[in-house]
Design a protein around this motif. Structure first.
Motif, PDB file in Angstrom:
ATOM      1  N   VAL A 137      -8.121   0.077   7.724  1.00 29.63           N
ATOM      2  CA  VAL A 137      -6.977  -0.790   8.017  1.00 29.63           C
ATOM      3  C   VAL A 137      -6.668  -1.573   6.738  1.00 29.63           C
ATOM      4  O   VAL A 137      -7.389  -2.492   6.368  1.00 29.63           O
ATOM      5  N   TYR A 138      -5.610  -1.173   6.075  1.00 29.45           N
ATOM      6  CA  TYR A 138      -5.269  -1.797   4.802  1.00 29.45           C
ATOM      7  C   TYR A 138      -4.761  -3.226   5.016  1.00 29.45           C
ATOM      8  O   TYR A 138      -4.185  -3.543   6.064  1.00 29.45           O
ATOM      9  N   ARG A 139      -4.944  -4.032   3.996  1.00 23.73           N
ATOM     10  CA  ARG A 139      -4.388  -5.383   4.038  1.00 23.73           C
ATOM     11  C   ARG A 139      -2.926  -5.341   3.630  1.00 23.73           C
ATOM     12  O   ARG A 139      -2.472  -4.428   2.943  1.00 23.73           O
ATOM     13  N   ASP A 140      -2.201  -6.350   4.040  1.00 22.83           N
ATOM     14  CA  ASP A 140      -0.794  -6.475   3.674  1.00 22.83           C
ATOM     15  C   ASP A 140      -0.714  -7.042   2.256  1.00 22.83           C
ATOM     16  O   ASP A 140      -1.159  -8.166   2.009  1.00 22.83           O
ATOM     17  N   PRO A 141      -0.166  -6.316   1.298  1.00 16.80           N
ATOM     18  CA  PRO A 141      -0.111  -6.826  -0.078  1.00 16.80           C
ATOM     19  C   PRO A 141       0.694  -8.115  -0.220  1.00 16.80           C
ATOM     20  O   PRO A 141       0.448  -8.905  -1.128  1.00 16.80           O
ATOM     21  N   MET A 142       1.651  -8.328   0.664  1.00 20.02           N
ATOM     22  CA  MET A 142       2.503  -9.501   0.542  1.00 20.02           C
ATOM     23  C   MET A 142       1.822 -10.768   1.050  1.00 20.02           C
ATOM     24  O   MET A 142       2.107 -11.871   0.564  1.00 20.02           O
TER      25      MET A 142
END
Length: 210
Positions: A137-142
């Motif tokens: 589950v990737y993190r949100d870059p923003m």
């Protein structure tokens, strides 16, 4: 002792003259240099010299102001560059989610179904040997967090994700075919990475945080 010597000793003036103190020496401090008094008759500083000093001071103020503007412009340029890098990462991560949702849906055993939660994409337990549609589950870059808004799918589950950031994107065009819907978006919540079978692509709206 002779009589003459006795008379000299008996005479008190003999010792007085012998012990009469010498004249005192007065110490006067020396002045190292002449003290120059201000002459009221000295000519004033010419006007052009005063003007030159004023121009020098004004020039320094202009230089400081230009340096401030330059630093501000550099800071804004650096900020935009950093935001563009985050946008590129968001596009990559978002498409990873979209492809994982498509894989989960199309590989459903029996009736097609969408995942119920993000962890279903990492470990699909519908099979005897769990499948991995997404590495993690990737993190949100923003936002720097692993929180995503999920877009509800018809029949249950979710069909897409998008960022929770309401910042205005720097990128406004030149998207890929899959991301053409992002053109002119007001904020990143409009960058919706969703998968739907043909005929169900309309009516996709931003979801809520889960």
């Amino acid at each position: 002792m002779s009589g003459t010597n006795r008379r000299r000793i008996a005479n008190p003036g003999f010792f007085g003259r012998a012990q009469q103190p010498s004249s005192r020496v007065r110490l006067v401090p020396q002045v190292r240099g002449p003290i120059k008094k201000r002459d009221s008759t000295e000519p004033p500083v010419p006007a052009f010299l005063r003007a030159e000093r004023g121009f020098t001071y004004l020039g320094m103020l202009v230089i400081v102001a230009l340096m401030g503007f330059g630093l501000a412009a550099f800071g804004e340029l650096y900020s935009h560059a950093a935001q563009r890098e985050k946008e590129r990462e968001l596009l990559f991560v978002g498409n990873q989610f979209r492809d994982a949702i498509a894989s989960y849906y199309n590989k459903s055993p029996g009736a097609k179904a969408y995942p119920k939660k993000l962890e279903d994409l990492v470990e699909d337990t519908r099979f005897p040997m769990p499948l991995r549609h997404l590495r993690r589950v990737y993190r949100d870059p923003m936002t720097g967090k692993s929180d995503w808004a999920l877009v509800d799918a018809p029949g249950g589950g979710f069909m897409g994700v998008h960022s929770l950031s309401e910042e205005t994107p720097v990128k406004s065009g030149n998207f890929t075919v899959k991301d053409q819907g992002f053109e002119g978006a007001e904020h990143y919540t409009k960058w919706i990475f969703a998968y739907s079978p043909p005929g169900l692509s309309s009516g996709i709206a931003p979801g809520g945080k889960r």
